[in-house]
Design an enzyme around this catalytic site. Structure first.
Site, PDB file in Angstrom:
ATOM      1  N   ASP A  22       5.098   8.782  -0.344  1.00 26.61           N
ATOM      2  CA  ASP A  22       3.656   9.065  -0.327  1.00 26.61           C
ATOM      3  C   ASP A  22       2.991   9.006   1.051  1.00 26.61           C
ATOM      4  O   ASP A  22       3.259   8.097   1.829  1.00 26.61           O
ATOM      5  CB  ASP A  22       2.899   8.021  -1.159  1.00 26.61           C
ATOM      6  CG  ASP A  22       3.494   7.745  -2.506  1.00 26.61           C
ATOM      7  OD1 ASP A  22       4.504   8.352  -2.862  1.00 26.61           O
ATOM      8  OD2 ASP A  22       2.932   6.877  -3.209  1.00 26.61           O
ATOM      9  N   GLU A 204      -0.484   6.658 -11.108  1.00 30.55           N
ATOM     10  CA  GLU A 204      -0.272   6.111  -9.773  1.00 30.55           C
ATOM     11  C   GLU A 204      -1.393   6.612  -8.858  1.00 30.55           C
ATOM     12  O   GLU A 204      -2.431   7.073  -9.337  1.00 30.55           O
ATOM     13  CB  GLU A 204       1.114   6.525  -9.254  1.00 30.55           C
ATOM     14  CG  GLU A 204       2.242   5.990 -10.152  1.00 30.55           C
ATOM     15  CD  GLU A 204       3.638   6.188  -9.587  1.00 30.55           C
ATOM     16  OE1 GLU A 204       4.428   5.238  -9.653  1.00 30.55           O
ATOM     17  OE2 GLU A 204       3.946   7.291  -9.100  1.00 30.55           O
TER      18      GLU A 204
HETATM   19  C1  FRU Z   1       4.153   6.940  -5.911  1.00 28.06           C
HETATM   20  C2  FRU Z   1       4.619   5.508  -5.792  1.00 28.06           C
HETATM   21  C3  FRU Z   1       3.446   4.576  -5.721  1.00 28.06           C
HETATM   22  C4  FRU Z   1       4.017   3.386  -5.012  1.00 28.06           C
HETATM   23  C5  FRU Z   1       4.971   4.025  -4.041  1.00 28.06           C
HETATM   24  C6  FRU Z   1       6.202   3.194  -3.758  1.00 28.06           C
HETATM   25  O1  FRU Z   1       5.078   7.868  -5.476  1.00 28.06           O
HETATM   26  O2  FRU Z   1       5.464   5.193  -6.890  1.00 28.06           O
HETATM   27  O3  FRU Z   1       2.868   4.278  -6.970  1.00 28.06           O
HETATM   28  O4  FRU Z   1       3.040   2.621  -4.366  1.00 28.06           O
HETATM   29  O5  FRU Z   1       5.341   5.269  -4.588  1.00 28.06           O
HETATM   30  O6  FRU Z   1       6.931   3.712  -2.695  1.00 28.06           O
END
Ligand code: FRU
Length: 501
Positions: A22, A204
């Site tokens: 992300d 998320e």
């Molecule tokens: C989304 C996610 C988030 C988390 C991160 C972990 O892709 O699953 O919810 O904070 O990636 O790397």
């Protein structure tokens, strides 16, 4: 030779090495767009999360900076946001300069492995040197876990009307809102989502922001969900309504679109996830700009790249559009990308031609299609037609993106694009996107960058982002039709420059 590896995008951001997911901590300050990202610097697979860091003055050329946040005894550093604390509400300011505050999730892997539920909490860190170094707050976490497993990805913004900080937080199957006066003390003010939208996976990365359509202001809630996306795996849905100072309230007119498990999607391709928007873009600019992670949890860890894995999408400007189905978001590539057009190579330009069966662009182009931008507009066919924009190589591998007039859908076909068998979820079918516009002219604006295609159709009202991995770079471009001839109003193809030195 950095940024020249096979499949490496030439004008998208990707990490100098190893794993990325992300985008995090997007803010603009003193002429610099900051981009942090979920990063495991030791391997090209997901692992202990850090915040990698890059900056750009123009959203097209990126400069890599040292890792900003390392895991510590409270956990890995998961996704989150960053803001400029203009009024020094946090008290972390120095020398009359506003502090920069990052707000992120601590994920305590040891606690998760021990079978506990309370392993995610929110922490903050601050910077007094234009984001070059960060100090974690001594009293972290600022929000303790509330007894739930998925409790993460804080997206904070300043609510000017009520002089408060607002956090949108992803909590299992809904989003919560928390408010604060100083970024350290937070209280829960509301929640949204259990009964609306798609719930095929965990909610998320959230984002909450206002957008204007003339005099009307609407609030947008971005909800990334994994799995549950229309074409499978991870995807981004959104909601339009109001923010009343405590919680997000869905517009009556938006409700029918998000009843009974339906989602409204920002992008119908499989590879735009965890997208969030930049904070603190000056009012004189006024844009709301989103960037996503150009992959999908279904296969992100096993795509055929080795030295690095994943890139971001192109930055897109989000605008509000009144449509026959109510308010929707449109995404358009930021105008800065026009500076990548390579005018040393003559762009191909054609207008008012009829294409029957095929228009071979190879001899006409004078450059390879793998670094190109295409603008095509044609009359909506009156009979059943399929319009294919195809890029291919001598091995017969091809990627096709196009429009199907019988179904009134755009589609992306990577089933024969090259390396596809690393995952059963990658190319099992053709991915589709319903057309939203009812205009008689169909517009396709496309960006190709070695291993990716981004389609902004009909002024960004239908968007598809997808990646592919040909064994050899594509060298040919064709427009093919099946059915009656199509009437092209205009076709332009530019060669694009690399943005990495
Ligand atoms: C989304 C996610 C988030 C988390 C991160 C972990 O892709 O699953 O919810 O904070 O990636 O790397």
């Amino acid at each position: 030779d950095l940024y020249h590896e096979k499949h490496r995008p030439n004008y998208h951001f990707s990490p100098p090495k190893a794993w990325m997911n992300d985008p995090n901590g997007l803010f603009f300050y003193k002429g610099e767009y900051h981009l942090f990202y979920q990063h495991f610097p030791d391997q090209s697979v997901w692992g202990p999360m850090h915040w990698g860091h890059a900056i750009s003055k123009n959203l097209t050329h990126w400069e890599n900076l040292p890792i900003a946040l390392y895991p510590d005894s409270l956990g890995y550093i998961f996704s989150g946001s960053a803001v400029v604390d203009w009024n020094n509400t946090s008290g972390f300011g120095k020398n009359n300069q506003p502090p920069l505050i990052a707000i992120f999730t601590y994920h305590n892997m040891a606690a998760e492995k021990a079978g506990k539920n309370d392993f995610e909490s929110q922490g903050i860190a601050y910077s007094n040197d234009k984001g070059r170094t960060w100090t974690k707050y001594a009293n972290n976490p600022v929000i303790k876990n509330q007894g739930v497993r998925d409790f993460r990805d804080p997206k904070v913004s300043w609510d000017e009307a009520r002089k408060q900080w607002v956090m949108a937080l992803a909590v299992q199957d809904h989003h919560e809102f928390w408010v604060s006066k100083n970024l350290k003390d937070w209280s829960k003010s509301g929640s949204f989502g259990k009964e609306w939208g798609n719930h095929g996976g965990v909610w998320e990365c959230a984002d909450l922001f206002p957008l204007k359509d003339g005099k009307i202001t609407k609030w947008v809630l971005i909800v990334n969900i994994n799995p549950g996306a229309l074409n499978g795996g991870s995807g981004t849905q959104y909601f339009i309504g109001e923010f009343d100072g405590k919680t997000f309230v869905l517009d009556e007119s938006f409700k029918p679109s998000v009843m009974n498990g339906n989602g409204v999607w920002l992008d119908y391709g499989k590879d735009n996830y965890a997208g969030v928007t930049w904070s603190d873009i000056p009012k004189t600019d006024g844009r709301r700009i989103l960037i996503g992670w150009m992959s999908n949890w279904q296969y992100a860890n096993i795509v055929p790249t080795t030295q690095w894995r994943s890139a971001t999408t192109l930055p897109r400007e989000l605008t509000l559009k009144a449509t026959s189905q109510g308010y929707r978001l449109a995404s358009t590539p930021v105008k800065e990308l026009q500076s990548l057009r390579n005018l040393a190579k003559k762009p191909l330009q054609v207008s008012n031609v009829t294409i029957k069966d095929s228009l071979d662009l190879n001899t006409k182009l004078g450059f390879v299609p793998t670094l190109s931008e295409v603008e095509l507009s044609f009359e909506k066919p009156k009979t059943n037609d399929i319009v294919n924009i195809e890029i291919s190589n001598a091995k017969g591998e091809k990627y096709i993106i196009g429009y199907n007039s019988e179904k009134n859908t755009f589609f992306s076909d990577r089933t024969k694009s090259g390396k596809v068998d690393f995952s059963n979820d990658f190319a099992a079918k053709i991915h589709i996107a319903p057309r939203l516009s009812d205009s008689n002219i169909i517009k396709m604006h496309l960006f190709f960058d070695v291993s990716s295609a981004e389609l902004f159709a009909d002024d960004g009202t239908t968007v598809m982002t997808e990646i592919f991995f040909p064994n050899e770079d594509y060298t040919k471009m064709n427009i093919k039709t099946s059915g009656a001839p199509i009437k092209v109003k205009s076709l332009k193809v530019w060669n694009l420059k690399r943005s990495w030195k």
